[in-house]
Design an enzyme around this catalytic site. Structure first.
Site, PDB file in Angstrom:
ATOM      1  N   SER A 144       0.858  -1.189   0.000  1.00 27.78           N
ATOM      2  CA  SER A 144       0.000   0.000   0.000  1.00 27.78           C
ATOM      3  C   SER A 144       0.898   1.244   0.000  1.00 27.78           C
ATOM      4  O   SER A 144       2.047   1.177   0.458  1.00 27.78           O
ATOM      5  CB  SER A 144      -0.863   0.012   1.261  1.00 27.78           C
ATOM      6  OG  SER A 144      -1.515   1.252   1.416  1.00 27.78           O
ATOM      7  N   TYR A 157      -2.512  -0.827  10.539  1.00 28.78           N
ATOM      8  CA  TYR A 157      -2.485  -1.135   9.105  1.00 28.78           C
ATOM      9  C   TYR A 157      -1.185  -0.613   8.476  1.00 28.78           C
ATOM     10  O   TYR A 157      -0.510  -1.333   7.739  1.00 28.78           O
ATOM     11  CB  TYR A 157      -3.711  -0.528   8.418  1.00 28.78           C
ATOM     12  CG  TYR A 157      -3.777  -0.817   6.940  1.00 28.78           C
ATOM     13  CD1 TYR A 157      -4.113  -2.087   6.478  1.00 28.78           C
ATOM     14  CD2 TYR A 157      -3.487   0.165   5.994  1.00 28.78           C
ATOM     15  CE1 TYR A 157      -4.170  -2.364   5.119  1.00 28.78           C
ATOM     16  CE2 TYR A 157      -3.535  -0.104   4.638  1.00 28.78           C
ATOM     17  CZ  TYR A 157      -3.884  -1.367   4.204  1.00 28.78           C
ATOM     18  OH  TYR A 157      -3.928  -1.640   2.852  1.00 28.78           O
TER      19      TYR A 157
HETATM   20  N1  LIG Z   1      -8.776  -0.912  -1.097  1.00 27.94           N
HETATM   21  C1  LIG Z   1      -7.786  -0.065  -0.861  1.00 27.94           C
HETATM   22  O1  LIG Z   1      -7.978   1.166  -0.728  1.00 27.94           O
HETATM   23  C2  LIG Z   1      -6.365  -0.576  -0.781  1.00 27.94           C
HETATM   24  C3  LIG Z   1      -5.319   0.364  -0.898  1.00 27.94           C
HETATM   25  C4  LIG Z   1      -4.013  -0.095  -0.828  1.00 27.94           C
HETATM   26  C5  LIG Z   1      -3.750  -1.439  -0.646  1.00 27.94           C
HETATM   27  N2  LIG Z   1      -4.786  -2.328  -0.534  1.00 27.94           N
HETATM   28  C6  LIG Z   1      -4.447  -3.744  -0.312  1.00 27.94           C
HETATM   29  O2  LIG Z   1      -4.938  -4.508  -1.399  1.00 27.94           O
HETATM   30  C7  LIG Z   1      -5.189  -5.845  -0.973  1.00 27.94           C
HETATM   31  C8  LIG Z   1      -6.565  -6.270  -1.473  1.00 27.94           C
HETATM   32  O3  LIG Z   1      -7.551  -5.443  -0.878  1.00 27.94           O
HETATM   33  P1  LIG Z   1      -8.886  -5.020  -1.648  1.00 27.94           P
HETATM   34  O4  LIG Z   1      -8.886  -3.550  -1.754  1.00 27.94           O
HETATM   35  O5  LIG Z   1      -9.064  -5.808  -2.874  1.00 27.94           O
HETATM   36  O6  LIG Z   1      -9.961  -5.395  -0.523  1.00 27.94           O
HETATM   37  P2  LIG Z   1     -11.104  -6.521  -0.469  1.00 27.94           P
HETATM   38  O7  LIG Z   1     -12.005  -6.389  -1.630  1.00 27.94           O
HETATM   39  O8  LIG Z   1     -11.676  -6.411   0.901  1.00 27.94           O
HETATM   40  O9  LIG Z   1     -10.274  -7.882  -0.610  1.00 27.94           O
HETATM   41  C9  LIG Z   1      -9.593  -8.457   0.454  1.00 27.94           C
HETATM   42  C10 LIG Z   1      -9.354  -9.924   0.154  1.00 27.94           C
HETATM   43  O10 LIG Z   1      -8.615 -10.504   1.228  1.00 27.94           O
HETATM   44  C11 LIG Z   1      -9.232 -11.707   1.614  1.00 27.94           C
HETATM   45  N3  LIG Z   1      -9.007 -11.971   3.027  1.00 27.94           N
HETATM   46  C12 LIG Z   1      -9.101 -11.113   4.071  1.00 27.94           C
HETATM   47  N4  LIG Z   1      -8.868 -11.754   5.233  1.00 27.94           N
HETATM   48  C13 LIG Z   1      -8.606 -13.052   4.909  1.00 27.94           C
HETATM   49  C14 LIG Z   1      -8.303 -14.203   5.661  1.00 27.94           C
HETATM   50  N5  LIG Z   1      -8.198 -14.181   7.003  1.00 27.94           N
HETATM   51  N6  LIG Z   1      -8.094 -15.379   5.002  1.00 27.94           N
HETATM   52  C15 LIG Z   1      -8.201 -15.421   3.645  1.00 27.94           C
HETATM   53  N7  LIG Z   1      -8.479 -14.358   2.883  1.00 27.94           N
HETATM   54  C16 LIG Z   1      -8.692 -13.187   3.499  1.00 27.94           C
HETATM   55  C17 LIG Z   1     -10.716 -11.497   1.314  1.00 27.94           C
HETATM   56  O11 LIG Z   1     -11.332 -12.746   1.091  1.00 27.94           O
HETATM   57  P3  LIG Z   1     -12.433 -13.438   2.053  1.00 27.94           P
HETATM   58  O12 LIG Z   1     -13.141 -12.345   2.790  1.00 27.94           O
HETATM   59  O13 LIG Z   1     -13.298 -14.208   1.120  1.00 27.94           O
HETATM   60  O14 LIG Z   1     -11.633 -14.326   2.922  1.00 27.94           O
HETATM   61  C18 LIG Z   1     -10.654 -10.712   0.013  1.00 27.94           C
HETATM   62  O15 LIG Z   1     -10.547 -11.580  -1.077  1.00 27.94           O
HETATM   63  C19 LIG Z   1      -5.057  -5.829   0.559  1.00 27.94           C
HETATM   64  O16 LIG Z   1      -3.821  -6.387   0.918  1.00 27.94           O
HETATM   65  C20 LIG Z   1      -5.101  -4.354   0.903  1.00 27.94           C
HETATM   66  O17 LIG Z   1      -4.370  -4.084   2.098  1.00 27.94           O
HETATM   67  C21 LIG Z   1      -6.077  -1.925  -0.607  1.00 27.94           C
END
Ligand SMILES: NC(=O)c1ccc[n+]([C@@H]2O[C@H](COP(=O)([O-])OP(=O)(O)OC[C@H]3O[C@@H](n4cnc5c(N)ncnc54)[C@H](OP(=O)(O)O)[C@@H]3O)[C@@H](O)[C@H]2O)c1
Length: 262
Positions: A144, A157
């Protein structure tokens, strides 16, 4: 290392049930890769695999909590059986938390680190023998912008993403002689389920002042970086500006960023 052609390459993707992980799976599928997807929501994995299979992609899934060591062991056994080797691992599973540090409990901190850091790095450790048998193998860690510069009210985070950043940099050097690349992808705010899934959200979602990126845009940039052999990408102009401001003028950056906590 460049990998212009991803056809038939074998990938494990965590966090594939929504957002960025799902979008990366679709992009890799389009490129002809073979995929093993994981996450906790079976219906989502089933639906995505169906969509990918209809488009001609060889794809399977395994349901599990990535923070659970036994689940990770089962996952690695499935990768070994179904794909034999790995050309790529995408560590995308992640969770956020917002709100003051003082009044939160230890459980919140540990949960964030279990998913965002320990699960990712232990999965890497377990994947290395399979990656060593792969073709031009690469580990892709989804970090991130907050792993480069910190903001208030997201202390746990930020710490987890800074840890993943430092780990990625160190491991990249360690694995270079073995021909295994490490790519760190640092998205800015992305329009996914991330904010709804946050462990605790005591601060309202506030996208004022910055337009979120789409998961598809993050995925397209990630694929381009994989193909062209980049080691790190910071997505969005705002994200890059923030990181450079923090490097060059840290006091000014901190004055600006501390306003986000008010
Ligand atoms: N959205 C943002 O603004 C943003 C910005 C910078 C970086 N990121 C990073 O991008 C990555 C993806 O996030 P996203 O934005 O796509 O959010 P998201 O739509 O909430 O996706 C998160 C994913 O992580 C999985 N997950 C969470 N906890 C888990 C667990 N205990 N075991 C297995 N799977 C788990 C969820 O699957 P299940 O719930 O089905 O398990 C889901 O597929 C993350 O690492 C996040 O920190 C996001």
């Amino acid at each position: 290392m460049k990998r212009p052609n991803l056809a038939q390459s074998r990938w494990l993707i965590t966090g594939a049930t929504s957002g960025i992980g799902r979008a990366v799976a679709l992009e890799l599928g389009k490129a002809g890769a073979k995929l093993l997807l994981t996450g906790r929501r079976q219906d989502r994995l089933e639906q995505l695999c169906e969509e990918l299979s209809l488009a001609g992609c060889e794809c399977s899934y395994m349901v599990g909590d990535i923070a659970d060591a036994a689940a990770r062991k089962g996952l690695m056994a499935a990768v070994s059986e179904r794909l034999q080797a790995l050309d790529g691992l995408v560590n995308c599973a992640g969770v956020g938390a917002m709100g003051p540090f003082e009044t939160a409990d230890e459980e919140r901190l540990r949960k964030i680190f279990e998913v965002n850091f320990f699960a990712a790095v232990e999965l890497i450790r377990a994947s290395l023998p399979l990656l060593r048998n792969g073709q031009r193998p690469i580990i892709v860690n989804i970090g991130s912008v907050l792993g480069h510069c910190a903001v208030p009210l997201k202390s746990e985070y930020c710490a987890s993403k800074f840890a993943l950043h430092g780990f990625s940099d160190a491991l990249r050097m360690e694995l270079r002689p073995q021909g295994i690349d490490v790519l760190l992808v640092s998205p800015s705010t992305t329009d996914s389920e991330f904010f709804d899934a946050a462990i605790e959200d005591r601060v309202q979602k506030n996208w004022k002042g910055h337009r979120p990126m789409s998961p598809q845009t993050v995925a397209r940039h990630t694929l381009r970086a994989i193909r062209t052999g980049r080691r790190e990408i910071i997505l969005s102009v705002g994200g890059k500006a923030l990181v450079w401001l923090d490097r060059l003028l840290p006091s000014l950056a901190s004055r600006i960023l501390s306003r986000l906590g008010r």
